[in-house]
Scaffold this motif. Structure first.
Motif, mmCIF file in Angstrom:
data_model
loop_
_atom_site.group_PDB
_atom_site.id
_atom_site.type_symbol
_atom_site.label_atom_id
_atom_site.label_comp_id
_atom_site.label_asym_id
_atom_site.label_seq_id
_atom_site.Cartn_x
_atom_site.Cartn_y
_atom_site.Cartn_z
ATOM 1 N N SER A 43 0.816 -1.213 0.000
ATOM 2 C CA SER A 43 0.000 0.000 0.000
ATOM 3 C C SER A 43 0.850 1.263 0.000
ATOM 4 O O SER A 43 0.319 2.358 -0.126
ATOM 5 C CB SER A 43 -0.943 0.005 1.201
ATOM 6 O OG SER A 43 -0.211 0.098 2.398
ATOM 7 N N THR A 44 2.155 1.097 0.137
ATOM 8 C CA THR A 44 3.050 2.265 0.150
ATOM 9 C C THR A 44 4.183 2.100 -0.863
ATOM 10 O O THR A 44 5.328 2.400 -0.571
ATOM 11 C CB THR A 44 3.645 2.476 1.559
ATOM 12 O OG1 THR A 44 4.341 1.284 1.935
ATOM 13 C CG2 THR A 44 2.575 2.795 2.570
ATOM 14 N N VAL A 45 3.833 1.623 -2.055
ATOM 15 C CA VAL A 45 4.828 1.444 -3.109
ATOM 16 C C VAL A 45 5.381 2.800 -3.517
ATOM 17 O O VAL A 45 4.626 3.722 -3.798
ATOM 18 C CB VAL A 45 4.224 0.708 -4.325
ATOM 19 C CG1 VAL A 45 5.197 0.682 -5.492
ATOM 20 C CG2 VAL A 45 3.818 -0.702 -3.940
ATOM 21 N N LYS A 46 6.671 2.924 -3.504
ATOM 22 C CA LYS A 46 7.348 4.182 -3.870
ATOM 23 C C LYS A 46 8.220 3.952 -5.118
ATOM 24 O O LYS A 46 8.535 2.835 -5.453
ATOM 25 C CB LYS A 46 8.268 4.627 -2.724
ATOM 26 C CG LYS A 46 7.568 4.787 -1.389
ATOM 27 C CD LYS A 46 6.966 6.161 -1.261
ATOM 28 C CE LYS A 46 6.471 6.389 0.144
ATOM 29 N NZ LYS A 46 5.055 6.458 0.258
ATOM 30 N N LEU A 97 -0.322 2.932 -11.307
ATOM 31 C CA LEU A 97 0.214 1.627 -10.921
ATOM 32 C C LEU A 97 0.355 1.535 -9.400
ATOM 33 O O LEU A 97 -0.004 0.522 -8.797
ATOM 34 C CB LEU A 97 1.565 1.386 -11.603
ATOM 35 C CG LEU A 97 2.199 0.018 -11.376
ATOM 36 C CD1 LEU A 97 1.256 -1.102 -11.812
ATOM 37 C CD2 LEU A 97 3.520 -0.072 -12.130
ATOM 38 N N ALA A 98 0.836 2.583 -8.780
ATOM 39 C CA ALA A 98 0.957 2.602 -7.316
ATOM 40 C C ALA A 98 -0.425 2.450 -6.675
ATOM 41 O O ALA A 98 -0.582 1.720 -5.692
ATOM 42 C CB ALA A 98 1.627 3.897 -6.857
ATOM 43 N N LYS A 99 -1.422 3.097 -7.255
ATOM 44 C CA LYS A 99 -2.788 3.002 -6.748
ATOM 45 C C LYS A 99 -3.317 1.577 -6.887
ATOM 46 O O LYS A 99 -4.002 1.061 -5.989
ATOM 47 C CB LYS A 99 -3.691 4.002 -7.479
ATOM 48 C CG LYS A 99 -5.139 3.942 -7.075
ATOM 49 C CD LYS A 99 -5.361 4.455 -5.665
ATOM 50 C CE LYS A 99 -6.839 4.521 -5.363
ATOM 51 N NZ LYS A 99 -7.191 4.139 -4.032
ATOM 52 N N ARG A 100 -2.998 0.917 -7.979
ATOM 53 C CA ARG A 100 -3.441 -0.479 -8.159
ATOM 54 C C ARG A 100 -2.822 -1.382 -7.106
ATOM 55 O O ARG A 100 -3.492 -2.266 -6.567
ATOM 56 C CB ARG A 100 -3.104 -0.963 -9.567
ATOM 57 C CG ARG A 100 -4.008 -0.321 -10.631
ATOM 58 C CD ARG A 100 -3.746 -0.829 -12.008
ATOM 59 N NE ARG A 100 -4.043 -2.262 -12.091
ATOM 60 C CZ ARG A 100 -3.595 -3.031 -13.051
ATOM 61 N NH1 ARG A 100 -2.828 -2.540 -14.012
ATOM 62 N NH2 ARG A 100 -3.919 -4.316 -13.083
#
Length: 136
Positions: A67-70, A81-84
């Motif tokens: 949930s915290t992909v940076k 993509l981060a939201k997915r």
């Protein structure tokens, strides 16, 4: 298509249902007096199930980290993509975190069911011993 299927976790959701059905079956058998496990066997089974539940904690942490992909950039594609990743991790109905928590809860219920079977065994054993002492 359900949100679980959309999230790619349909098989996990089905597996969770199967474990829930097993737990329900154990509880029904115990309630009906059809399942009484030797207390040590039941405790060993309960501990094994709890070990599996505890092992999921590491997987839970990994899922939460999705949930915290940076590092995907500030461009719209990177943000999408981060939201997915975030949605797959944290969706309240079908996200990985929710499914893992539900599995942990179900495994605890199963461990409790094994312990209930042991209690039933002990109660039956005590009743039989009492009956023998009374000469029945």
């Amino acid at each position: 298509m359900t949100s679980a299927e959309a999230g790619g976790f349909a098989a996990a959701k089905e597996g969770l249902k199967a474990i829930g059905a097993q737990t329900q079956s154990i509880n029904q058998q115990v309630s009906a007096g059809k399942l009484a496990l030797d207390p040590q066997v039941a405790e060993d089974a309960a501990k094994r199930v709890e070990e599996e539940r505890d092992a999921l904690t590491n997987l839970l942490r990994k899922a939460q980290s999705l949930s915290t992909v940076k590092g995907l950039g500030d461009y719209p594609d990177g943000q999408q993509l981060a939201k997915r990743f975030e949605d797959k991790a944290t969706d309240s109905q079908s996200g990985a975190v929710q499914l893992i928590r539900e599995l942990q809860d179900e495994l605890q219920k199963q461990a409790d069911a094994f312990r209930a079977a042991a209690r039933d065994y002990r109660a039956t054993d005590e009743r039989n011993a009492d009956d023998l002492r009374r000469g029945m």
